[in-house]
Design a protein around this motif. Structure first.
Motif, PDB file in Angstrom:
ATOM      1  N   VAL A 152       0.857  -1.198   0.000  1.00  0.00           N
ATOM      2  CA  VAL A 152       0.000   0.000   0.000  1.00  0.00           C
ATOM      3  C   VAL A 152       0.884   1.235   0.000  1.00  0.00           C
ATOM      4  O   VAL A 152       1.496   1.581   1.016  1.00  0.00           O
ATOM      5  N   VAL A 153       0.945   1.925  -1.109  1.00  0.00           N
ATOM      6  CA  VAL A 153       1.949   2.964  -1.311  1.00  0.00           C
ATOM      7  C   VAL A 153       1.733   4.200  -0.460  1.00  0.00           C
ATOM      8  O   VAL A 153       2.687   4.930  -0.189  1.00  0.00           O
ATOM      9  N   ASP A 154       0.520   4.468   0.010  1.00  0.00           N
ATOM     10  CA  ASP A 154       0.273   5.724   0.715  1.00  0.00           C
ATOM     11  C   ASP A 154      -0.090   5.564   2.191  1.00  0.00           C
ATOM     12  O   ASP A 154      -0.622   6.475   2.814  1.00  0.00           O
ATOM     13  N   ARG A 155       0.244   4.387   2.784  1.00  0.00           N
ATOM     14  CA  ARG A 155      -0.067   4.179   4.205  1.00  0.00           C
ATOM     15  C   ARG A 155       1.054   3.488   4.986  1.00  0.00           C
ATOM     16  O   ARG A 155       0.993   3.430   6.214  1.00  0.00           O
ATOM     17  N   PHE A 156       2.080   2.986   4.333  1.00  0.00           N
ATOM     18  CA  PHE A 156       3.037   2.094   4.995  1.00  0.00           C
ATOM     19  C   PHE A 156       3.825   2.765   6.106  1.00  0.00           C
ATOM     20  O   PHE A 156       4.282   2.103   7.033  1.00  0.00           O
ATOM     21  N   TRP A 157       4.027   4.073   6.036  1.00  0.00           N
ATOM     22  CA  TRP A 157       4.762   4.762   7.094  1.00  0.00           C
ATOM     23  C   TRP A 157       3.846   5.121   8.270  1.00  0.00           C
ATOM     24  O   TRP A 157       4.323   5.501   9.334  1.00  0.00           O
ATOM     25  N   LEU A 158       2.533   4.988   8.066  1.00  0.00           N
ATOM     26  CA  LEU A 158       1.553   5.258   9.116  1.00  0.00           C
ATOM     27  C   LEU A 158       1.091   3.976   9.805  1.00  0.00           C
ATOM     28  O   LEU A 158       0.923   3.946  11.030  1.00  0.00           O
TER      29      LEU A 158
END
Length: 265
Positions: A152-158
């Motif tokens: 998931v490109v837009d959630r992995f750091w969250l």
């Protein structure tokens, strides 16, 4: 894919990033009184790049990996500028038009403002522009944390699976300060510019907070680097944040630690 002309540099940096802990690790309890005064549990790491030495409060926690949360905005900016997904720090980016947790996020803005406001939807747009494959390649090349961004490109750091330790954060930010990351000099310069917090005759302070809410208690971060003359010191603070009232304590506690270590007045 990353640009082929930099593959050799990327591989060299990957080998460097997988180096063991600093040659010298000094454990200190001198910072405990600052954590106690703030009523917080956590760790603080200072990495003196020129001496390859780490000063660590709470070493066990310093080597425990947590979700980077908004501290990943540093990396995201580097990848955006390096790949051309974002032209520069003044390019206006869309936030998507949906209601946001903070009203201040509900407008289109450039990365300078998005870094300052820690604007999640703007940086999610940035990650989508860079793309999952390219971001994964950058993360692997740098050796950032556990190196896993998942699908998931837009959630992995969250939400994970990406995770990083305080020691790794301090090394990463020091390498940025020294210009030793596998990104273009221009990308690093623009990222340093939007990270700058304070500039005096004696020092320049760069940093970014983070708030990982995918664990209980939530984890608060403050990471960056301090430049004094030609010396660069990477630093990383992480704390347990059981209440909303703990969030504003991150930067003051980190500054108190830097002051106690003789680096801030």
């Amino acid at each position: 894919m990353l640009y082929p002309l930099r593959l050799l540099t990327l591989m060299s940096c990957l080998l460097l990033s997988q180096a063991p802990r600093a040659a010298g690790v000094v454990e200190t309890d001198a910072l405990q009184r600052h954590f106690d005064a703030a009523g917080l549990k956590g760790t603080f790491v200072l990495y003196d790049a020129s001496a390859d030495q780490m000063t660590v409060y709470n070493p066990k926690r310093a080597t425990t990996a947590y979700t980077p949360a908004s501290t990943f905005k540093i990396f995201n900016s580097l990848a955006a500028f390096d790949s051309g997904a974002v032209r520069d720090a003044e390019e206006i980016l869309p936030y998507g038009g949906k209601p946001q947790w903070l009203p201040a996020w509900e407008r289109d803005m450039d990365l300078r403002d998005a870094m300052r406001l820690s604007n999640v939807p703007i940086y999610q747009e940035v990650a989508r522009r860079i793309g999952q494959q390219r971001l994964q390649a950058y993360v692997k090349a740098v050796g950032y944390g556990n190196g896993d961004i998942g699908p998931v490109v837009d959630r992995f750091w969250l939400d994970g699976p990406l995770a990083i330790t305080a020691e790794q954060q301090a090394r990463f930010t020091a390498r940025l300060g020294l210009g030793q990351l596998p990104f273009s000099a221009k990308a690093m310069s623009m990222t340093r510019d939007i990270m700058q917090l304070e500039k005096t005759a004696d020092y320049t302070l760069y940093g970014k907070t983070g708030w990982a809410t995918n664990s209980k208690p939530a984890i608060g971060w403050w990471v960056g680097y301090l430049q004094r003359g030609d010396k660069v010191y990477g630093y990383a603070l992480n704390i347990d944040m059981p209440t909303l009232e703990d969030a504003p304590k991150r930067m003051p506690l980190g500054k108190a630690c830097l002051k106690a270590l003789g680096l801030l007045p």
